[in-house]
Design a protein around this motif. Sequence first.
Motif, PDB file in Angstrom:
ATOM      1  N   THR A  85     111.468 137.723  10.829  1.00  0.00           N
ATOM      2  CA  THR A  85     111.099 135.880  10.248  1.00  0.00           C
ATOM      3  C   THR A  85     110.927 135.996  12.134  1.00  0.00           C
ATOM      4  O   THR A  85     109.354 135.045  11.742  1.00  0.00           O
ATOM      5  CB  THR A  85     112.458 135.480   9.282  1.00  0.00           C
ATOM      6  OG1 THR A  85     112.728 136.157   8.475  1.00  0.00           O
ATOM      7  CG2 THR A  85     111.804 134.514   8.805  1.00  0.00           C
ATOM      8  N   SER A  86     111.619 134.993  12.718  1.00  0.00           N
ATOM      9  CA  SER A  86     111.105 134.866  14.046  1.00  0.00           C
ATOM     10  C   SER A  86     109.838 135.528  14.312  1.00  0.00           C
ATOM     11  O   SER A  86     109.134 134.273  14.821  1.00  0.00           O
ATOM     12  CB  SER A  86     112.137 134.773  14.392  1.00  0.00           C
ATOM     13  OG  SER A  86     112.264 136.356  15.484  1.00  0.00           O
ATOM     14  N   ASP A  87     109.955 136.491  14.380  1.00  0.00           N
ATOM     15  CA  ASP A  87     108.339 137.576  14.784  1.00  0.00           C
ATOM     16  C   ASP A  87     107.515 136.784  14.417  1.00  0.00           C
ATOM     17  O   ASP A  87     106.148 136.446  15.013  1.00  0.00           O
ATOM     18  CB  ASP A  87     108.324 138.783  15.047  1.00  0.00           C
ATOM     19  CG  ASP A  87     109.370 139.266  15.847  1.00  0.00           C
ATOM     20  OD1 ASP A  87     110.028 138.882  17.120  1.00  0.00           O
ATOM     21  OD2 ASP A  87     110.112 140.527  15.572  1.00  0.00           O
ATOM     22  N   LEU A  88     107.030 137.116  12.948  1.00  0.00           N
ATOM     23  CA  LEU A  88     105.879 136.147  12.055  1.00  0.00           C
ATOM     24  C   LEU A  88     105.673 134.972  12.463  1.00  0.00           C
ATOM     25  O   LEU A  88     105.114 134.630  13.137  1.00  0.00           O
ATOM     26  CB  LEU A  88     106.111 136.726  10.995  1.00  0.00           C
ATOM     27  CG  LEU A  88     106.394 138.488  10.073  1.00  0.00           C
ATOM     28  CD1 LEU A  88     107.234 138.833   8.544  1.00  0.00           C
ATOM     29  CD2 LEU A  88     104.908 139.130  10.124  1.00  0.00           C
ATOM     30  N   LYS A  89     106.630 134.341  11.957  1.00  0.00           N
ATOM     31  CA  LYS A  89     106.744 133.076  12.729  1.00  0.00           C
ATOM     32  C   LYS A  89     105.860 132.842  13.968  1.00  0.00           C
ATOM     33  O   LYS A  89     104.791 132.112  14.192  1.00  0.00           O
ATOM     34  CB  LYS A  89     107.825 131.904  12.570  1.00  0.00           C
ATOM     35  CG  LYS A  89     107.264 130.803  13.286  1.00  0.00           C
ATOM     36  CD  LYS A  89     106.738 129.752  11.529  1.00  0.00           C
ATOM     37  CE  LYS A  89     107.491 128.183  11.748  1.00  0.00           C
ATOM     38  NZ  LYS A  89     105.855 127.915  12.203  1.00  0.00           N
ATOM     39  N   ARG A  90     106.491 133.389  15.262  1.00  0.00           N
ATOM     40  CA  ARG A  90     105.302 133.157  16.638  1.00  0.00           C
ATOM     41  C   ARG A  90     104.265 134.085  16.099  1.00  0.00           C
ATOM     42  O   ARG A  90     103.166 133.160  17.071  1.00  0.00           O
ATOM     43  CB  ARG A  90     106.820 134.138  16.943  1.00  0.00           C
ATOM     44  CG  ARG A  90     105.613 133.951  18.946  1.00  0.00           C
ATOM     45  CD  ARG A  90     107.342 134.416  19.517  1.00  0.00           C
ATOM     46  NE  ARG A  90     106.873 135.948  19.563  1.00  0.00           N
ATOM     47  CZ  ARG A  90     107.464 137.006  18.992  1.00  0.00           C
ATOM     48  NH1 ARG A  90     108.046 136.888  18.407  1.00  0.00           N
ATOM     49  NH2 ARG A  90     106.847 138.485  18.978  1.00  0.00           N
ATOM     50  N   ILE A  91     104.208 134.518  15.386  1.00  0.00           N
ATOM     51  CA  ILE A  91     102.615 135.567  15.798  1.00  0.00           C
ATOM     52  C   ILE A  91     101.462 134.642  14.191  1.00  0.00           C
ATOM     53  O   ILE A  91     100.195 134.785  14.493  1.00  0.00           O
ATOM     54  CB  ILE A  91     102.757 136.249  15.791  1.00  0.00           C
ATOM     55  CG1 ILE A  91     102.832 137.030  14.292  1.00  0.00           C
ATOM     56  CG2 ILE A  91     102.356 137.327  17.070  1.00  0.00           C
ATOM     57  CD1 ILE A  91     103.066 139.100  13.933  1.00  0.00           C
ATOM     58  N   MET A  92     102.261 133.248  13.700  1.00  0.00           N
ATOM     59  CA  MET A  92     101.618 132.780  12.898  1.00  0.00           C
ATOM     60  C   MET A  92     102.204 131.402  12.851  1.00  0.00           C
ATOM     61  O   MET A  92     103.253 130.434  12.009  1.00  0.00           O
ATOM     62  CB  MET A  92     102.173 133.293  11.700  1.00  0.00           C
ATOM     63  CG  MET A  92     101.596 134.315  10.989  1.00  0.00           C
ATOM     64  SD  MET A  92     102.516 135.480   9.740  1.00  0.00           S
ATOM     65  CE  MET A  92     101.848 134.474   8.256  1.00  0.00           C
TER      66      MET A  92
END
Length: 131
Positions: free
Chosen positions: A36-43
Amino acid sequence: MVRKKYNISVEATLEVIGGKWKCVILCHLTHGKRRTSDLKRIMPAITQKMLTQQLRELENDGIVNRIVYNQVPPKVEYELSDYGRSLEPILNALCNWGDQHIVKEYGDKSAVLEDNGLNDFNSDNRELVQP
């Protein structure tokens, strides 16, 4: 149980992947598992609440798998399910159309697309990378 009626089958598709963020999430997941944190970082424009809601809906529709690792601290990853992988041709078509639209409207993809490693500035058409 009342069965839903659609006027045209694309309504069923949009019911599952419609909205501002679901296709973006799915495109990122075509590159492999993401936390989730990866998705939040790239979005960065999506709120945590919206990201969580969209992932839950995609999971409930069988499009993504939620993988929970039994460790401390807790680790959760998301990946496309086999059913979700069936959307890849649609996602490719959307990306290709978006590339063509950007060129038509702005002339240069690099002027409006983020340089985040996911965008191909040299190609007119692309296929999503298979993990």
